[in-house]
Design a protein around this motif. Structure first.
Motif, PDB file in Angstrom:
ATOM      1  N   GLN A  10      76.689   9.855 -48.739  1.00 35.99           N
ATOM      2  CA  GLN A  10      75.930  10.360 -47.598  1.00 35.99           C
ATOM      3  C   GLN A  10      74.517  10.697 -48.021  1.00 35.99           C
ATOM      4  O   GLN A  10      74.262  11.095 -49.152  1.00 35.99           O
ATOM      5  N   ASN A  11      73.589  10.548 -47.100  1.00 35.24           N
ATOM      6  CA  ASN A  11      72.206  10.910 -47.350  1.00 35.24           C
ATOM      7  C   ASN A  11      72.148  12.387 -47.771  1.00 35.24           C
ATOM      8  O   ASN A  11      72.509  13.272 -46.987  1.00 35.24           O
ATOM      9  N   PRO A  12      71.696  12.694 -48.990  1.00 36.31           N
ATOM     10  CA  PRO A  12      71.730  14.085 -49.470  1.00 36.31           C
ATOM     11  C   PRO A  12      70.795  15.002 -48.690  1.00 36.31           C
ATOM     12  O   PRO A  12      71.069  16.201 -48.565  1.00 36.31           O
ATOM     13  N   ILE A  13      69.690  14.450 -48.167  1.00 33.68           N
ATOM     14  CA  ILE A  13      68.766  15.287 -47.401  1.00 33.68           C
ATOM     15  C   ILE A  13      69.394  15.688 -46.075  1.00 33.68           C
ATOM     16  O   ILE A  13      69.344  16.852 -45.667  1.00 33.68           O
ATOM     17  N   GLY A 409      64.917   7.984 -28.901  1.00 32.01           N
ATOM     18  CA  GLY A 409      63.955   7.131 -29.582  1.00 32.01           C
ATOM     19  C   GLY A 409      63.899   7.378 -31.072  1.00 32.01           C
ATOM     20  O   GLY A 409      63.771   6.445 -31.873  1.00 32.01           O
ATOM     21  N   VAL A 410      64.016   8.644 -31.474  1.00 30.13           N
ATOM     22  CA  VAL A 410      64.018   8.984 -32.899  1.00 30.13           C
ATOM     23  C   VAL A 410      65.228   8.382 -33.604  1.00 30.13           C
ATOM     24  O   VAL A 410      65.148   7.892 -34.729  1.00 30.13           O
ATOM     25  N   THR A 415      62.950   5.046 -40.374  1.00 29.35           N
ATOM     26  CA  THR A 415      61.935   6.035 -40.762  1.00 29.35           C
ATOM     27  C   THR A 415      60.551   5.428 -40.901  1.00 29.35           C
ATOM     28  O   THR A 415      59.562   6.016 -40.460  1.00 29.35           O
ATOM     29  N   SER A 416      60.456   4.239 -41.513  1.00 32.32           N
ATOM     30  CA  SER A 416      59.144   3.672 -41.836  1.00 32.32           C
ATOM     31  C   SER A 416      58.332   3.298 -40.610  1.00 32.32           C
ATOM     32  O   SER A 416      57.119   3.136 -40.689  1.00 32.32           O
ATOM     33  N   ILE A 417      58.995   3.147 -39.447  1.00 34.87           N
ATOM     34  CA  ILE A 417      58.248   2.817 -38.222  1.00 34.87           C
ATOM     35  C   ILE A 417      58.530   3.816 -37.104  1.00 34.87           C
ATOM     36  O   ILE A 417      58.103   3.610 -35.972  1.00 34.87           O
ATOM     37  N   ARG A 418      59.236   4.910 -37.411  1.00 32.69           N
ATOM     38  CA  ARG A 418      59.690   5.825 -36.355  1.00 32.69           C
ATOM     39  C   ARG A 418      58.515   6.409 -35.570  1.00 32.69           C
ATOM     40  O   ARG A 418      58.500   6.386 -34.333  1.00 32.69           O
ATOM     41  N   LEU A 473      69.920   9.703 -39.101  1.00 30.24           N
ATOM     42  CA  LEU A 473      68.684   9.020 -38.744  1.00 30.24           C
ATOM     43  C   LEU A 473      68.574   7.747 -39.573  1.00 30.24           C
ATOM     44  O   LEU A 473      68.707   7.785 -40.798  1.00 30.24           O
ATOM     45  N   PRO A 474      68.353   6.584 -38.947  1.00 24.37           N
ATOM     46  CA  PRO A 474      68.302   5.324 -39.704  1.00 24.37           C
ATOM     47  C   PRO A 474      67.135   5.295 -40.675  1.00 24.37           C
ATOM     48  O   PRO A 474      66.010   5.670 -40.329  1.00 24.37           O
ATOM     49  N   SER A 475      67.403   4.855 -41.894  1.00 25.29           N
ATOM     50  CA  SER A 475      66.362   4.727 -42.911  1.00 25.29           C
ATOM     51  C   SER A 475      65.861   3.299 -43.033  1.00 25.29           C
ATOM     52  O   SER A 475      64.770   3.065 -43.536  1.00 25.29           O
ATOM     53  N   SER A 476      66.672   2.338 -42.577  1.00 28.76           N
ATOM     54  CA  SER A 476      66.334   0.938 -42.781  1.00 28.76           C
ATOM     55  C   SER A 476      66.753   0.118 -41.579  1.00 28.76           C
ATOM     56  O   SER A 476      67.417   0.610 -40.661  1.00 28.76           O
ATOM     57  N   LEU A 477      66.389  -1.156 -41.602  1.00 30.23           N
ATOM     58  CA  LEU A 477      66.770  -2.078 -40.542  1.00 30.23           C
ATOM     59  C   LEU A 477      68.282  -2.228 -40.475  1.00 30.23           C
ATOM     60  O   LEU A 477      68.864  -2.293 -39.387  1.00 30.23           O
ATOM     61  N   ASP A 478      68.945  -2.263 -41.641  1.00 30.41           N
ATOM     62  CA  ASP A 478      70.400  -2.410 -41.656  1.00 30.41           C
ATOM     63  C   ASP A 478      71.095  -1.248 -40.964  1.00 30.41           C
ATOM     64  O   ASP A 478      72.138  -1.425 -40.339  1.00 30.41           O
ATOM     65  N   ASP A 479      70.531  -0.049 -41.090  1.00 33.98           N
ATOM     66  CA  ASP A 479      71.131   1.111 -40.441  1.00 33.98           C
ATOM     67  C   ASP A 479      71.170   0.950 -38.920  1.00 33.98           C
ATOM     68  O   ASP A 479      72.080   1.443 -38.253  1.00 33.98           O
ATOM     69  N   THR A 480      70.168   0.296 -38.366  1.00 32.94           N
ATOM     70  CA  THR A 480      70.097   0.139 -36.906  1.00 32.94           C
ATOM     71  C   THR A 480      71.034  -0.955 -36.403  1.00 32.94           C
ATOM     72  O   THR A 480      71.367  -0.972 -35.221  1.00 32.94           O
ATOM     73  N   LYS A 481      71.458  -1.864 -37.290  1.00 29.97           N
ATOM     74  CA  LYS A 481      72.307  -2.980 -36.866  1.00 29.97           C
ATOM     75  C   LYS A 481      73.726  -2.540 -36.516  1.00 29.97           C
ATOM     76  O   LYS A 481      74.439  -3.254 -35.804  1.00 29.97           O
ATOM     77  N   ILE A 482      74.147  -1.387 -37.023  1.00 35.58           N
ATOM     78  CA  ILE A 482      75.528  -0.961 -36.789  1.00 35.58           C
ATOM     79  C   ILE A 482      75.695  -0.234 -35.466  1.00 35.58           C
ATOM     80  O   ILE A 482      76.813   0.068 -35.065  1.00 35.58           O
TER      81      ILE A 482
END
Length: 506
Positions: A10-13, A409-410, A415-418, A473-482
């Protein structure tokens, strides 16, 4: 193919932020209180240029009423019983020059567009904290200078710069706030984030009541913003943005300071962040750019659906607010009442966001907005109080829709384009806001029908969006695909990360 070592990690943050700590209370207090003076500037034109009557000084005319608000007029005698100085009286805006009032507000909205767009991009590149402080600096300085402008043209220019600072502060503060919030409390924080807007709406009439001179009023709105320039030194940068920007050491430093502040162990923080970062494939860590939205079908469609919804929310909320503003009576009382009517919806959203899925909740509020607006135009005109009450309920649902789409939207974009995406969506929302006065120029029933029908159509676009409740919160493009239109599984069971791993190895 690239393999992922530990797909259940899991994302530690996100994990550290799943509990509300002392630092969160401190951070939220600063962010939330900043929204009050920032949103004063969005609504300020109501009292900077309220309706002011004048009488034309014509010699030999005994009936004063016959010279009220007549054109042309060489020597207007302004009615200063309510306001000692306004934009009209200061710059002589009447008859052929009256259009400058609406033009100055349009330029303020243009500034909001530019600020949201520009600072959305800049905060994705240079960080949330520094760009929020920069926005506040622009807003505070230009807001004070507005009161010193000698001509209507200079005043309008400075108002547009004021709008740039306002738009930047709004968009950067929200993303900054959400990136410090874990999955468990994201809905509550989003709803509470909008309560300062209600407070701003409620307190603005009181400031105007005490300060009837437009320059004094403008200074009172602007001076408090100087305090929030210090956010650059009062809070820490978003560690999630730092980590997703490959600034691992800086992210670790922030999380170690966070742990020290709340009195928890900081021993394993560096290892946790580095392990999580290492367990994402280079493809997953790749920082996509804003134009990549249009290169991926699913991401592009989600962006299109959200664009339509943002436009409808901007047009609907501000349009129906203006629709209600046609009520007669004391301007200070009317504005205060319209602000108070939004509080019940905001408070209800605190609980409903936890109970309902994002898509279901958004579909319901936008549908009810349209339904109540259609009911308004069906009520006979002689039941004016009933029409006003139903229109206020409609406006409340539009406002709640705004709360949901901000969070939605968030959660939809990496993250890189949020911030960049939210900046563009805010621009689209402002375009909807700008179209609202033109719709209200129609007859009362015709404008109500437009607002109602478009809101009902917007329900379809809500249905097409994927569900994001209880996801990281999605960090990458792959995160949004699911993301799918069904209810996703909780992040704690590790299945979401397994899906990301599968996607990354394809």
């Amino acid at each position: 193919m690239t393999k992922v070592k530990n797909p259940k990690l899991q994302n530690p943050i996100e994990k550290h932020f799943n509990e509300i700590t002392r630092y969160h209370y401190y951070f939220y207090f600063l962010i939330f209180t900043s929204k009050i003076p920032i949103f004063w500037h969005v609504l300020s034109l109501i009292f900077l240029s309220p309706p002011v009557d004048y009488h034309c000084n014509v010699t030999g005319v005994k009936n004063v009423n016959s010279t009220k608000n007549v054109c042309p007029c060489d020597e207007p005698l302004w009615d200063r019983s309510m306001f000692s100085e306004t934009m009209q009286t200061k710059f002589g805006l009447y008859c052929a020059r009256i259009w400058l009032i609406s033009f100055s507000q349009s330029m303020m909205y243009v500034g909001l567009l530019v600020g949201a767009l520009v600072f959305g991009f800049l905060s994705d590149r240079y960080g949330r904290r520094s760009m929020f402080s920069m926005s506040c600096l622009i807003l505070a300085v230009s807001g004070c200078l507005v009161s010193a402008m000698p001509t209507a043209a200079a005043y309008t220019l400075m108002r547009s710069i004021e709008g740039i600072g306002t738009g930047g502060a709004i968009i950067t503060s929200y993303v900054f706030c959400i990136e410090y919030t874990g999955v468990r409390h994201r809905e509550i924080v989003t709803a509470l984030f909008h309560i300062p807007l209600n407070i701003s709406h409620l307190t603005l009439p009181g400031i105007s009541y005490l300060l009837r001179h437009c320059d004094e009023f403008q200074l009172a709105l602007s001076i408090p913003v100087f305090f929030y320039i210090g956010m650059q030194w009062m809070v820490m940068e978003s560690p999630k943005w730092l980590m997703d920007s490959d600034r691992i050491d800086e992210s670790v430093v922030v999380m170690e300071k966070f742990a020290s502040f709340i009195g928890t162990s900081r021993e394993n923080i560096r290892n946790q962040i580095k392990e999580y970062h290492a367990n994402h494939s280079p493809k997953a860590r790749r920082r996509i750019k804003i134009w990549h939205v249009f290169c991926h079908k699913k991401l592009g469609l989600n962006f299109f659906y959200m664009s339509v919804i943002y436009f409808l929310c901007g047009m609907g909320y501000y349009g129906v607010s203006q629709y209600i503003g046609k009520m007669s009576g004391d301007i200070h009382v009317n504005v205060a009442i319209s602000g108070a009517m939004l509080l019940p919806g905001t408070i209800a959203a605190v609980f409903l966001l936890k109970l309902l899925n994002r898509r279901t909740f958004l579909m319901s509020t936008i549908f009810l907005s349209g339904l109540f607006m259609i009911i308004v135009i069906c009520v006979p005109f002689h039941y004016n109080w009933g029409r006003v009450l139903i229109a206020c309920i409609c406006n409340c649902f539009f406002f709640v829709s705004f709360i949901i789409v901000f969070l939605f939207g968030v959660e939809l974009f990496p993250t890189s384009i949020r911030n960049s995406v939210l900046g563009i969506l805010s621009v689209i929302s402002r375009v909807g806001q700008i179209t609202a006065p033109s719709i209200n120029a129609l007859s009362e029933n015709a404008s109500g029908a437009v607002f109602g029908v478009l809101a009902l159509v917007g329900t379809l676009f809500c249905f097409l969006l994927p569900e994001t409740k209880d996801t990281e919160l999605p960090s990458s493009l792959d995160d949004t695909k699911i993301l799918t239109r069904g209810k996703p599984q909780l992040v704690e069971d590790g299945q979401v990360m397994q899906n990301i791993a599968t996607s990354s190895t394809e």
